[in-house]
Design a protein around this motif. Structure first.
Motif, PDB file in Angstrom:
ATOM      1  N   THR A   6      98.717  37.923-116.194  1.00  0.00           N
ATOM      2  CA  THR A   6      97.522  38.564-116.719  1.00  0.00           C
ATOM      3  C   THR A   6      97.904  39.442-117.899  1.00  0.00           C
ATOM      4  OG1 THR A   6      96.508  38.568-114.533  1.00  0.00           O
ATOM      5  CG2 THR A   6      95.629  40.129-116.138  1.00  0.00           C
ATOM      6  N   TYR A   9      95.733  45.006-121.914  1.00  0.00           N
ATOM      7  CA  TYR A   9      95.717  45.592-123.253  1.00  0.00           C
ATOM      8  C   TYR A   9      95.932  47.092-123.141  1.00  0.00           C
ATOM      9  CZ  TYR A   9      94.081  41.123-124.886  1.00  0.00           C
ATOM     10  OH  TYR A   9      93.999  39.786-125.175  1.00  0.00           O
ATOM     11  N   LYS A  51      85.998  52.915-131.572  1.00  0.00           N
ATOM     12  CA  LYS A  51      85.679  52.828-130.144  1.00  0.00           C
ATOM     13  C   LYS A  51      86.536  53.755-129.284  1.00  0.00           C
ATOM     14  CE  LYS A  51      85.011  49.511-126.439  1.00  0.00           C
ATOM     15  NZ  LYS A  51      84.994  48.098-126.058  1.00  0.00           N
ATOM     16  N   LYS A  60      93.189  48.222-120.572  1.00  0.00           N
ATOM     17  CA  LYS A  60      92.060  47.312-120.378  1.00  0.00           C
ATOM     18  C   LYS A  60      92.527  46.024-119.722  1.00  0.00           C
ATOM     19  CE  LYS A  60      88.358  44.980-122.871  1.00  0.00           C
ATOM     20  NZ  LYS A  60      87.719  44.741-124.165  1.00  0.00           N
ATOM     21  N   GLY A  62      90.535  42.470-118.625  1.00  0.00           N
ATOM     22  CA  GLY A  62      89.236  41.789-118.655  1.00  0.00           C
ATOM     23  C   GLY A  62      88.215  42.670-119.338  1.00  0.00           C
ATOM     24  N   ASP A  63      87.102  42.929-118.658  1.00  0.00           N
ATOM     25  CA  ASP A  63      86.044  43.768-119.209  1.00  0.00           C
ATOM     26  C   ASP A  63      86.131  45.213-118.742  1.00  0.00           C
ATOM     27  OD1 ASP A  63      84.962  41.586-120.534  1.00  0.00           O
ATOM     28  OD2 ASP A  63      83.612  41.082-118.883  1.00  0.00           O
ATOM     29  N   MET A  64      87.115  45.519-117.929  1.00  0.00           N
ATOM     30  CA  MET A  64      87.217  46.864-117.348  1.00  0.00           C
ATOM     31  C   MET A  64      88.316  47.670-118.053  1.00  0.00           C
ATOM     32  SD  MET A  64      84.787  46.684-115.223  1.00  0.00           S
ATOM     33  CE  MET A  64      85.007  48.264-114.445  1.00  0.00           C
ATOM     34  N   GLU A  65      88.050  48.971-118.177  1.00  0.00           N
ATOM     35  CA  GLU A  65      88.986  49.871-118.859  1.00  0.00           C
ATOM     36  C   GLU A  65      89.203  51.126-118.029  1.00  0.00           C
ATOM     37  OE1 GLU A  65      87.360  48.901-123.354  1.00  0.00           O
ATOM     38  OE2 GLU A  65      86.945  50.853-122.457  1.00  0.00           O
ATOM     39  N   HIS A  83      92.451  44.329-110.687  1.00  0.00           N
ATOM     40  CA  HIS A  83      92.184  43.435-111.809  1.00  0.00           C
ATOM     41  C   HIS A  83      93.211  42.341-112.036  1.00  0.00           C
ATOM     42  CE1 HIS A  83      89.683  46.970-112.530  1.00  0.00           C
ATOM     43  NE2 HIS A  83      88.819  46.061-112.907  1.00  0.00           N
TER      44      HIS A  83
END
Length: 85
Positions: A6, A9, A51, A60, A62-65, A83
Protein backbone atom coordinates in the motif's frame (compact mmCIF):
# COMPACT_ATOMS: atom_id res chain seq x y z
CA UNK A 1 3.19 -14.11 -6.11
CA UNK A 2 4.26 -10.94 -4.29
CA UNK A 3 1.75 -8.88 -2.39
CA UNK A 4 1.44 -5.27 -3.54
CA UNK A 5 2.43 -2.74 -0.89
CA UNK A 6 0.00 0.00 0.00
CA UNK A 7 1.19 3.51 -0.75
CA UNK A 8 1.14 5.96 2.14
CA UNK A 9 1.50 9.58 1.11
CA UNK A 10 3.50 11.74 3.49
CA UNK A 11 3.06 15.48 2.94
CA UNK A 12 5.90 17.49 4.43
CA UNK A 13 8.08 20.56 4.04
CA UNK A 14 11.75 21.44 4.55
CA UNK A 15 13.08 22.35 7.99
CA UNK A 16 10.13 20.83 9.84
CA UNK A 17 11.12 19.05 13.07
CA UNK A 18 7.66 17.55 13.52
CA UNK A 19 7.81 16.22 9.95
CA UNK A 20 11.15 14.54 10.69
CA UNK A 21 9.68 12.98 13.85
CA UNK A 22 6.65 11.62 11.99
CA UNK A 23 8.85 10.26 9.21
CA UNK A 24 10.83 8.34 11.84
CA UNK A 25 7.58 6.95 13.27
CA UNK A 26 6.53 5.82 9.78
CA UNK A 27 9.90 4.13 9.24
CA UNK A 28 9.57 2.33 12.58
CA UNK A 29 6.06 1.18 11.68
CA UNK A 30 7.34 -0.15 8.33
CA UNK A 31 9.09 -2.87 10.34
CA UNK A 32 5.67 -4.35 11.18
CA UNK A 33 3.44 -3.19 8.33
CA UNK A 34 3.83 -3.47 4.57
CA UNK A 35 3.60 -0.03 2.98
CA UNK A 36 5.59 2.31 0.80
CA UNK A 37 6.10 5.92 1.83
CA UNK A 38 5.75 8.49 -0.93
CA UNK A 39 7.06 11.75 0.50
CA UNK A 40 5.90 14.97 -1.11
CA UNK A 41 7.14 18.45 -0.27
CA UNK A 42 4.11 20.76 -0.34
CA UNK A 43 6.25 23.69 -1.53
CA UNK A 44 6.77 21.94 -4.85
CA UNK A 45 3.04 21.83 -5.66
CA UNK A 46 0.74 24.86 -5.35
CA UNK A 47 -2.36 22.72 -4.80
CA UNK A 48 -0.72 20.78 -1.97
CA UNK A 49 0.63 23.99 -0.46
CA UNK A 50 -2.82 25.56 -0.41
CA UNK A 51 -4.47 22.43 1.00
CA UNK A 52 -1.92 21.41 3.66
CA UNK A 53 -0.03 24.59 4.59
CA UNK A 54 -1.45 24.74 8.13
CA UNK A 55 -1.67 20.99 8.72
CA UNK A 56 1.82 19.64 7.97
CA UNK A 57 2.77 16.87 8.39
CA UNK A 58 -0.08 14.86 6.89
CA UNK A 59 -0.21 11.12 6.31
CA UNK A 60 -2.71 9.93 3.71
CA UNK A 61 -3.96 6.46 2.81
CA UNK A 62 -6.60 6.27 0.11
CA UNK A 63 -9.12 9.01 0.85
CA UNK A 64 -8.34 9.23 4.55
CA UNK A 65 -5.80 11.55 6.19
CA UNK A 66 -4.30 12.13 9.59
CA UNK A 67 -2.66 15.50 10.23
CA UNK A 68 -0.22 17.01 12.71
CA UNK A 69 -2.85 17.74 15.34
CA UNK A 70 -3.81 14.06 15.53
CA UNK A 71 -0.49 12.26 15.02
CA UNK A 72 1.14 10.24 17.76
CA UNK A 73 2.70 6.78 17.58
CA UNK A 74 -0.56 5.19 18.76
CA UNK A 75 -2.86 7.14 16.43
CA UNK A 76 -0.54 6.62 13.47
CA UNK A 77 -0.38 2.87 14.10
CA UNK A 78 -4.17 2.67 14.43
CA UNK A 79 -4.56 4.69 11.22
CA UNK A 80 -2.27 2.27 9.37
CA UNK A 81 -4.05 -0.78 10.76
CA UNK A 82 -7.36 0.58 9.52
CA UNK A 83 -6.13 1.49 6.05
CA UNK A 84 -3.65 -1.19 5.06
CA UNK A 85 -5.19 -4.07 3.17
Amino acid sequence: MSKKKTIIYFYTKNNCKLCEDVKQLLQILQMNYQFTIVEQNIYKNDDLLEKYFLHIPVVKAGDMEISAEEISFATLEQFLQEHLT
